[in-house]
Design an enzyme around this catalytic site. Structure first.
Site, PDB file in Angstrom:
ATOM      1  N   ALA A  14       4.911  10.051   8.127  1.00  0.00           N
ATOM      2  CA  ALA A  14       3.884   9.445   7.387  1.00  0.00           C
ATOM      3  C   ALA A  14       4.236   7.827   7.456  1.00  0.00           C
ATOM      4  CB  ALA A  14       3.953   9.635   5.949  1.00  0.00           C
ATOM      5  N   GLY A  16       3.192   3.853   5.852  1.00  0.00           N
ATOM      6  CA  GLY A  16       2.471   3.257   4.733  1.00  0.00           C
ATOM      7  C   GLY A  16       2.648   1.581   5.103  1.00  0.00           C
ATOM      8  N   GLY A  17       2.276   0.753   4.178  1.00  0.00           N
ATOM      9  CA  GLY A  17       2.288  -0.622   4.448  1.00  0.00           C
ATOM     10  C   GLY A  17       3.805  -1.057   4.465  1.00  0.00           C
ATOM     11  N   MET A  18       4.723  -0.586   3.961  1.00  0.00           N
ATOM     12  CA  MET A  18       6.002  -1.172   3.993  1.00  0.00           C
ATOM     13  C   MET A  18       7.059  -0.235   4.618  1.00  0.00           C
ATOM     14  SD  MET A  18       6.121  -3.127   0.102  1.00  0.00           S
ATOM     15  CE  MET A  18       5.616  -1.642  -0.628  1.00  0.00           C
ATOM     16  N   ALA A  19       6.783   1.092   4.757  1.00  0.00           N
ATOM     17  CA  ALA A  19       7.829   1.831   5.116  1.00  0.00           C
ATOM     18  C   ALA A  19       7.198   3.091   6.116  1.00  0.00           C
ATOM     19  CB  ALA A  19       8.886   2.570   4.178  1.00  0.00           C
ATOM     20  N   GLU A  20       7.948   3.951   6.771  1.00  0.00           N
ATOM     21  CA  GLU A  20       7.468   5.002   7.473  1.00  0.00           C
ATOM     22  C   GLU A  20       8.527   5.927   7.494  1.00  0.00           C
ATOM     23  OE1 GLU A  20       6.487   3.356  11.298  1.00  0.00           O
ATOM     24  OE2 GLU A  20       8.387   2.636  11.618  1.00  0.00           O
ATOM     25  N   ASP A 146       7.796   5.387 -11.437  1.00  0.00           N
ATOM     26  CA  ASP A 146       6.460   5.588 -10.446  1.00  0.00           C
ATOM     27  C   ASP A 146       6.448   7.024 -10.470  1.00  0.00           C
ATOM     28  OD1 ASP A 146       4.707   4.956  -8.834  1.00  0.00           O
ATOM     29  OD2 ASP A 146       6.037   4.812  -6.927  1.00  0.00           O
TER      30      ASP A 146
END
Length: 410
Positions: A14, A16-20, A146
């Site tokens: 996966a 995302g905008g900050m990590a993979e 979260d």
């Protein structure tokens, strides 16, 4: 190939905008292999001190949580390109959010006992995080902040694990949230979190109560058109009892969830452990194999795809690497190169040394498929000379024809 320390990336799970996140493996003596998941901070964020500190905090905090219901953190490091990475337990399964969506799509509600056991395991994982201590016995005071269906992983083994402590609050955390700053997903905030007040473990209990309500009701609770609307609903909306939304939910289960959703923290279930115990008291304990069987049926395609990707990667049927190539502007962009052994005379490492593997990243990464082939044989020199001679003759004849067609000078 992409590597993180001594961990070899197999494929990307996966991004995302900050990590993979990658599936990876570590090799040792005598054929030893262990599969892991590697969460890598995107390289372009490596120079952001605040984000780097948060990422380091996440790894350090999670490493202190010992629980069968929390994804284990195994290592923390920095890649050659400066990007930080966290090595974690690899879970073959699906997020609870995906399981709920699949159940809705198939018009097959999650059976109440199975749902309650999954939620009880998630609550147990949260309680273990809340109780976590350093090796010297210092209580960390972790609050997840979260909790959402996306951060509850349901394994194909029937075990539930909490994940992603990226915005957790803890006593020893080096980065601290400024007063009035909101972190997390707004539709899963507790009332005190929505008001930007100090939070404790009871805030996570409320958030898990929202997850429980949605898992059993098969619909969103505090959904809204925008974050402001979501926060307002968290603080003010009347919460319908589960028994009024889904007929087969026992009143005992509905009452437990409503206790978790008490807006006054003092009236709420005080610990996640109490939440887990109350759910199991209401429906009993469900064996892991029952959860595994249900997940295997409802999310069969997703789980099988993951298993096949692992099998293919381990068998060497797919090789993926990320390389940097220069652009006309002088910058470098990351390119995904993929190939299969049947089309490769050598390994990916045999590519030209001008291409440096495993460095950098870009928000929009182009990809291409490269199929290396054997280098062509050099052409015969005599054939090359003959062709050159023919070309010269043709040029001379063409020039003569052009001269002949010119009109005579006056």
């Amino acid at each position: 190939m992409t590597t993180f320390g001594r961990h070899e990336a197999l494929f990307k799970i996966a991004a995302g905008g900050m990590a993979e996140v990658y599936a990876a493996r570590i090799r040792g003596e005598a054929g030893f292999e262990k599969l892991v998941a590697v969460k890598r901070m995107l390289p372009h964020l490596a120079d952001d001190p605040e984000f780097s500190a948060m990422f380091l905090d996440e790894g350090r905090l999670a490493a202190n949580i010992a629980s069968p219901n929390v994804v284990s953190t195994l290592d923390l490091g920095r890649a050659d390109d400066g990007a930080l990475y966290i090595v974690m337990e690899l879970v073959v399964g699906v997020a609870l959010s995906s399981l709920i969506k699949a159940s809705v799509k198939q018009s097959r509600p999650i059976p109440v006992p199975i749902a309650c056991e999954m939620l009880a395991q998630a609550a147990s994982g949260l309680d273990d995080a809340h109780e976590a201590r350093t090796p010297t016995g210092v209580h960390l005071g972790i609050v997840h902040r979260d909790v959402s269906p996306q951060n509850v992983l349901v394994g194909a083994d029937g075990r539930v694990r909490m994940v992603d402590f990226g915005v957790a609050r803890a006593l020893l955390r080096q980065t601290h949230t400024s007063t009035g700053t909101l972190k997390g997903k707004f539709a899963y905030f507790s009332p005190e979190q929505a008001a930007a007040k100090e939070v404790d473990r009871r805030s996570d209990v409320f958030a898990l109560g929202i997850v429980a309500w949605e898992t059993l009701a098969m619909q969103r609770l505090f959904d809204g058109e925008n974050p402001l609307a979501q926060i307002q609903r968290v603080r003010e909306m009347e919460i319908p009892p589960l028994s009024s939304v889904r007929e087969d939910v026992p009143r005992e289960v509905s009452n437990v969830v409503m206790q978790a959703l008490e807006r006054n923290p003092k009236k709420r279930l005080q610990t996640a452990a109490a939440f887990a115990a109350a759910l199991r008291d209401a429906v009993g304990v469900v064996p892991a194999k029952d959860i595994a069987n249900f997940v295997g049926e409802i999310a069969a395609a997703q789980i099988r795809e993951m298993q096949m990707r692992i099998e293919s990667a381990l068998a060497g049927e797919h090789v993926e690497t990320h390389v940097l190539r220069p652009t006309r502007s002088g910058e470098r962009e990351e390119v995904s190169i993929q190939a299969t052994p049947s089309s490769m005379p050598g390994r990916v490492a045999d590519l030209p040394t001008l291409i440096r593997a495993g460095e950098g990243s870009h928000p929009s990464v182009p990809s291409m498929t490269v199929t290396p082939t054997a280098a062509p044989e050099p052409p015969d020199r005599r054939l090359w000379a003959f062709g050159l001679g023919v070309s010269v003759v043709l040029i001379v004849l063409l020039g003569a024809a052009l001269v002949a067609q010119r009109p005579p000078s006056e």
